[in-house]
Design a protein around this motif. Structure first.
Motif, PDB file in Angstrom:
ATOM      1  N   UNK A 201       0.808  -1.214   0.000  1.00 39.35           N
ATOM      2  CA  UNK A 201       0.000   0.000   0.000  1.00 39.35           C
ATOM      3  C   UNK A 201       0.845   1.269   0.000  1.00 39.35           C
ATOM      4  N   UNK A 202       0.166   2.359  -0.338  1.00 33.51           N
ATOM      5  CA  UNK A 202       0.871   3.616  -0.541  1.00 33.51           C
ATOM      6  C   UNK A 202       1.503   4.158   0.738  1.00 33.51           C
ATOM      7  N   UNK A 203       0.791   4.086   1.836  1.00 34.95           N
ATOM      8  CA  UNK A 203       1.320   4.632   3.091  1.00 34.95           C
ATOM      9  C   UNK A 203       2.628   3.972   3.487  1.00 34.95           C
ATOM     10  N   UNK A 204       2.653   2.652   3.347  1.00 32.88           N
ATOM     11  CA  UNK A 204       3.857   1.914   3.704  1.00 32.88           C
ATOM     12  C   UNK A 204       5.023   2.333   2.815  1.00 32.88           C
ATOM     13  N   UNK A 238       2.964   8.932  -8.689  1.00 31.81           N
ATOM     14  CA  UNK A 238       2.212   7.684  -8.533  1.00 31.81           C
ATOM     15  C   UNK A 238       0.709   7.945  -8.513  1.00 31.81           C
ATOM     16  N   UNK A 239       0.317   9.035  -7.795  1.00 34.89           N
ATOM     17  CA  UNK A 239      -1.109   9.377  -7.740  1.00 34.89           C
ATOM     18  C   UNK A 239      -1.652   9.711  -9.120  1.00 34.89           C
ATOM     19  N   UNK A 240      -0.913  10.516  -9.878  1.00 25.89           N
ATOM     20  CA  UNK A 240      -1.450  10.964 -11.169  1.00 25.89           C
ATOM     21  C   UNK A 240      -1.531   9.832 -12.170  1.00 25.89           C
ATOM     22  N   UNK A 241      -0.557   8.925 -12.155  1.00 25.78           N
ATOM     23  CA  UNK A 241      -0.615   7.877 -13.179  1.00 25.78           C
ATOM     24  C   UNK A 241      -1.487   6.704 -12.779  1.00 25.78           C
ATOM     25  N   UNK A 249       0.008  10.146 -21.282  1.00 27.10           N
ATOM     26  CA  UNK A 249      -0.131  11.602 -21.436  1.00 27.10           C
ATOM     27  C   UNK A 249       0.196  12.312 -20.136  1.00 27.10           C
ATOM     28  N   UNK A 250      -0.321  11.732 -19.043  1.00 26.10           N
ATOM     29  CA  UNK A 250      -0.035  12.311 -17.735  1.00 26.10           C
ATOM     30  C   UNK A 250       1.465  12.347 -17.477  1.00 26.10           C
ATOM     31  N   UNK A 251       2.122  11.225 -17.749  1.00 27.27           N
ATOM     32  CA  UNK A 251       3.561  11.139 -17.526  1.00 27.27           C
ATOM     33  C   UNK A 251       4.294  12.157 -18.389  1.00 27.27           C
ATOM     34  N   UNK A 252       3.808  12.300 -19.621  1.00 31.72           N
ATOM     35  CA  UNK A 252       4.438  13.246 -20.537  1.00 31.72           C
ATOM     36  C   UNK A 252       4.344  14.669 -19.997  1.00 31.72           C
ATOM     37  N   UNK A 253       3.185  14.990 -19.445  1.00 34.41           N
ATOM     38  CA  UNK A 253       3.014  16.359 -18.946  1.00 34.41           C
ATOM     39  C   UNK A 253       3.873  16.596 -17.705  1.00 34.41           C
ATOM     40  N   UNK A 285      -3.757  -6.630 -21.998  1.00 31.35           N
ATOM     41  CA  UNK A 285      -2.531  -5.928 -21.627  1.00 31.35           C
ATOM     42  C   UNK A 285      -2.887  -4.517 -21.182  1.00 31.35           C
ATOM     43  N   UNK A 286      -1.983  -3.932 -20.430  1.00 29.06           N
ATOM     44  CA  UNK A 286      -2.274  -2.604 -19.895  1.00 29.06           C
ATOM     45  C   UNK A 286      -0.966  -1.914 -19.497  1.00 29.06           C
ATOM     46  N   UNK A 287      -0.865  -0.652 -19.866  1.00 34.76           N
ATOM     47  CA  UNK A 287       0.279   0.127 -19.398  1.00 34.76           C
ATOM     48  C   UNK A 287      -0.020   0.585 -17.980  1.00 34.76           C
ATOM     49  N   UNK A 288       0.885   0.259 -17.057  1.00 37.20           N
ATOM     50  CA  UNK A 288       0.703   0.659 -15.664  1.00 37.20           C
ATOM     51  C   UNK A 288       2.035   1.216 -15.171  1.00 37.20           C
ATOM     52  N   UNK A 289       2.083   2.543 -15.062  1.00 36.02           N
ATOM     53  CA  UNK A 289       3.375   3.179 -14.772  1.00 36.02           C
ATOM     54  C   UNK A 289       3.799   3.056 -13.312  1.00 36.02           C
ATOM     55  N   UNK A 290       2.967   2.423 -12.501  1.00 32.84           N
ATOM     56  CA  UNK A 290       3.406   2.197 -11.115  1.00 32.84           C
ATOM     57  C   UNK A 290       4.238   0.918 -11.003  1.00 32.84           C
TER      58      UNK A 290
END
Length: 475
Positions: A201-204, A238-241, A249-253, A285-290
Motif C-alpha cells: 500500500x501507498x502509506x507503507x 504515482x497518484x497521477x498515473x 499523457x499524464x507522464x508526458x506532462x 494488456x495494460x500500461x501501468x506506470x506504477x
RNA sequence: GCUGGGGUAGUUCAGUUGGUUAGAACGCCUGGUUGUGGACCAGGAGGUCGGCAGUUCGAGUCUGCCCCCCAGUACCA
C-alpha cells in the motif's frame, strides 16, 4: 554416540525442499507442456544449462558475503568453487557469451529448478522451478513486444482468461528520480520500495521511502531516507498515473522535460502499437506506470501479470529488459529482455481456478489377476489395451486375492478394473467394473451384495467388445 | 536476518496443582470376504511427548540452551 538409539533414518526432506506427489507432478507436467507449445509456436528454442556453475559465474562483481549466503555453494571436486544456480538468466548470459557464433537475436526458453538459501515461507521453497523466456542480442523494442505477446499466448494456452499483463518502463521512473533530485545511488532502493506498492500500500511505501516503518509484527524496517519534497514528487507521480485516463499523457506532462523518461514513454508507445498490430486483445494488456519491479538489473521495459480472480497470488509471470547482464562475460554489451514464470505458483493458481484438475493416476484400467494359471491371457489383454492407446497396468503385487487388487485400483485412482475369471473365460466375456460409478452408488446403498454387483457399476460383456466399451466410457 | 505463535501416534488434538502403565477421533494394517474398492463387524500395529542439560523422590507438565514448524516482514544479486 553414547548409546545407540535407533538404526533407522528419519524419512525427512531438507528444510525448504519438498516432494511432488504424483497428482501434483502430473498436473505440473501437463501445464509445462502447454506452456512449451505456446512459446514454441512463437519460435522460442529450448535450452538446457548446467545446474551447477562456477561460483564466480553466478556472482560476478556482486561477489559479496551477503550474496554468498544465498547460494548453495560448496567446494567441489578438484577444489573448484561451485554453486547451484539461483536463477536461469545468468546461465543464459554465460551461454551467449561462450558461443560467439550463436545466431542473434537468440530466443530461447528454459525451465528447470533453481536453488536459493532463503527462509522458506508460504509457497516459498529453497528449490523451485522457473520457466523463462528471453530474447537476447537485440535492443529493438519489438523484442519486448514479443515477450508480452508470448505472455499473453501462455495464459491463453493454459485456459486462463481473466488476467492482465501490465507493463511499464524503468526509464520513466529513472527520469523521475533524476527530476526529483534524488541521488543516483539511491535509485535501486527507490525501485525496490515502489515495487511494494501493490502489496503493502501507498502509506507503507511513503514511510519506507522516508524514515522507515514498523510492520505488523512490530519489526522495524529501515527507510531510504529521502527528503519530504523528494517523496512528495514520487507520490504526486504515482497518484497521477494510477488514476483513470491516459497515464502516458499524464507522464508526458509531468516529465516531458526529462530525456530518459521521454525515451521510456516512447518505448511504451511503440510496444502498444506493435501489440495492436499483432491483434493482441486490448483487454489483456495494460500500461501501468506504477510497475517498476524490485530487481536492480532491469534497464527498460518491465512486465508483470495479475490474475484478476486471484490478485492475492501476486505476479505469476514477470520480467523486463536487462541491457548489461552479458557484459560481465564479454567486453561488449549484449542486451536482452525476457520474463519468468514461477511454475509452482502458477500451478497453484490453475488448480485454484479449476483450469487444471488433479489426476490421481495415469492408468485408466487395472487388469486383475484372478487365476494365476491364465496369466498369459491377462497379459494378452493388457497388450491389447495398451495397443489401443488406453493407459493400463496389470496387478503386479504379491497378493492373489481379488479384494486386494480392487482396493489397490481404488486407492491409486484407476477408474476401471478388468475382472476375468473362469466364468468369463468360459463364456468368452470380460467383466469391467467402474470404480467412480461405484463411489456414487455407495452413497445409495449399504447393502453389500447389491452394491458389489449393481448394473451401473459393472458390466459383463463379450471379450471382443472390451476395447470399444472402454473407449466409449473414457471418451 | 528480525518479530510473534507453536512442537504429544501417519493426521487433528486432549492430557488436572509435577504423580504410577501417555489417551481419543480419523487414518493405517489383518481378518470376516482367494469373484469385487465403500458401509458394517472383530482384532492389531504405531509414541526416544522436537533435542540436550538442569530442578525434583518423581518431568509430557517447571527452568535454560539448541533444533524444527507456522505466520508476518526484510533481503533476493
Amino acid at each position: 554416540m553414547a548409546k545407540k538409539k535407533t538404526d533407522k533414518v528419519r524419512p525427512q526432506v531438507l528444510k525448504g525442499f519438498r516432494d511432488y506427489p504424483p497428482p501434483e507432478q502430473i498436473a505440473r507436467e501437463t501445464m509445462i507442456g502447454n506452456v512449451r507449445s505456446a512459446v514454441e509456436l512463437m519460435g522460442f528454442l529450448p535450452l538446457q544449462t548446467a545446474s551447477l556453475e562456477l561460483a564466480e559465474t553466478l556472482l560476478g562483481s556482486h561477489y559479496t558475503d551477503d550474496n554468498l549466503a544465498e547460494l548453495f555453494g560448496f567446494v567441489g571436486p578438484d577444489d573448484v568453487n561451485m554453486a547451484l544456480r539461483y536463477e536461469l538468466t545468468v546461465s543464459l548470459a554465460r551461454y551467449v557469451a561462450a558461443n560467439p557464433n550463436l545466431a542473434l537475436p537468440f530466443r530461447r526458453y528454459q525451465y528447470g529448478n533453481v536453488w536459493r538459501v532463503d527462509k522458506p515461507g508460504p509457497g516459498r521453497y529453497r528449490e523451485f522451478m522457473q520457466f523463462d523466456i528471453d530474447i537476447v542480442g537485440t535492443s529493438n523494442i519489438l523484442a519486448d513486444a514479443e515477450i508480452i505477446a508470448a505472455m499473453v499466448a501462455v495464459f491463453d494456452g493454459l485456459g486462463i482468461n481473466n488476467y492482465k499483463v501490465k507493463y511499464s518502463s524503468r526509464k520513466i521512473m529513472n527520469g523521475l528520480i533524476k527530476f526529483a533530485g534524488i541521488d543516483d545511488n539511491k535509485a535501486a532502493d527507490v525501485m525496490r520500495v515502489v515495487d511494494k506498492l501493490n502489496k503493502q500500500g501507498k502509506d507503507a511505501v511513503i514511510a519506507e521511502l522516508g524514515a522507515g516503518r514498523t510492520d505488523r509484527s512490530g519489526d522495524k524496517i529501515k527507510g531510504v531516507g529521502l527528503t519530504d519534497s523528494q517523496i512528495a514528487e514520487i507520490e504526486k507521480f504515482l497518484d497521477s498515473v494510477s488514476g483513470s485516463g491516459n497515464s502516458l499523457e499524464t507522464a508526458e506532462s509531468l516529465l516531458g522535460s526529462v530525456q530518459v523518461s521521454v525515451e521510456g514513454i516512447n518505448d511504451l508507445k511503440a510496444i502498444e502499437s506493435h501489440l495492436s498490430s499483432m491483434n493482441i486483445d486490448k483487454n489483456k494488456t495494460e500500461i501501468d506506470l506504477t510497475i517498476v519491479r524490485g530487481l536492480a538489473y532491469y534497464t527498460g521495459p518491465v512486465f508483470e501479470t495479475v490474475l484478476l480472480d486471484l490478485p492475492e497470488f501476486g505476479s505469476v509471470f514477470s520480467g523486463g529488459r536487462y541491457d548489461n547482464l552479458v557484459s560481465r562475460f564479454v567486453g561488449k554489451q549484449i542486451p536482452g529482455t525476457g520474463a519468468s514464470i514461477g511454475v509452482d505458483r502458477l500451478l497453484a493458481a490453475l488448480i485454484e481456478l479449476k483450469a487444471l484438475k488433479l489426476e490421481q493416476s495415469v492408468s485408466k484400467v487395472l487388469v486383475t489377476v484372478m487365476d494365476p494359471e491364465r496369466l498369459p491371457d491377462y497379459l494378452k489383454m493388457l497388450h491389447q489395451l495398451r495397443e489401443a492407446g488406453i493407459p493400463s497396468e496389470i496387478f503386479v503385487g504379491d497378493s492373489k486375492n481379488i479384494t486386494k487388487q480392487v482396493k489397490y485400483a481404488d486407492k491409486v485412482g484407476i477408474p476401471f478394473v478388468l475382472i476375468v475369471g473362469s466364468n468369463e473365460f468360459e463364456a468368452g466375456q470380460v467383466t469391467i467394473k467402474n470404480l467412480k460409478a461405484g463411489k456414487e452408488k455407495a452413497k445409495e446403498t449399504s447393502e453389500r451384495e447389491e452394491w458389489l454387483k449393481a448394473e451401473e457399476i459393472q458390466v459383463t460383456i463379450s471379450a471382443d467388445k472390451m476395447l470399444e466399451y472402454l473407449k466409449g466410457e473414457l471418451g
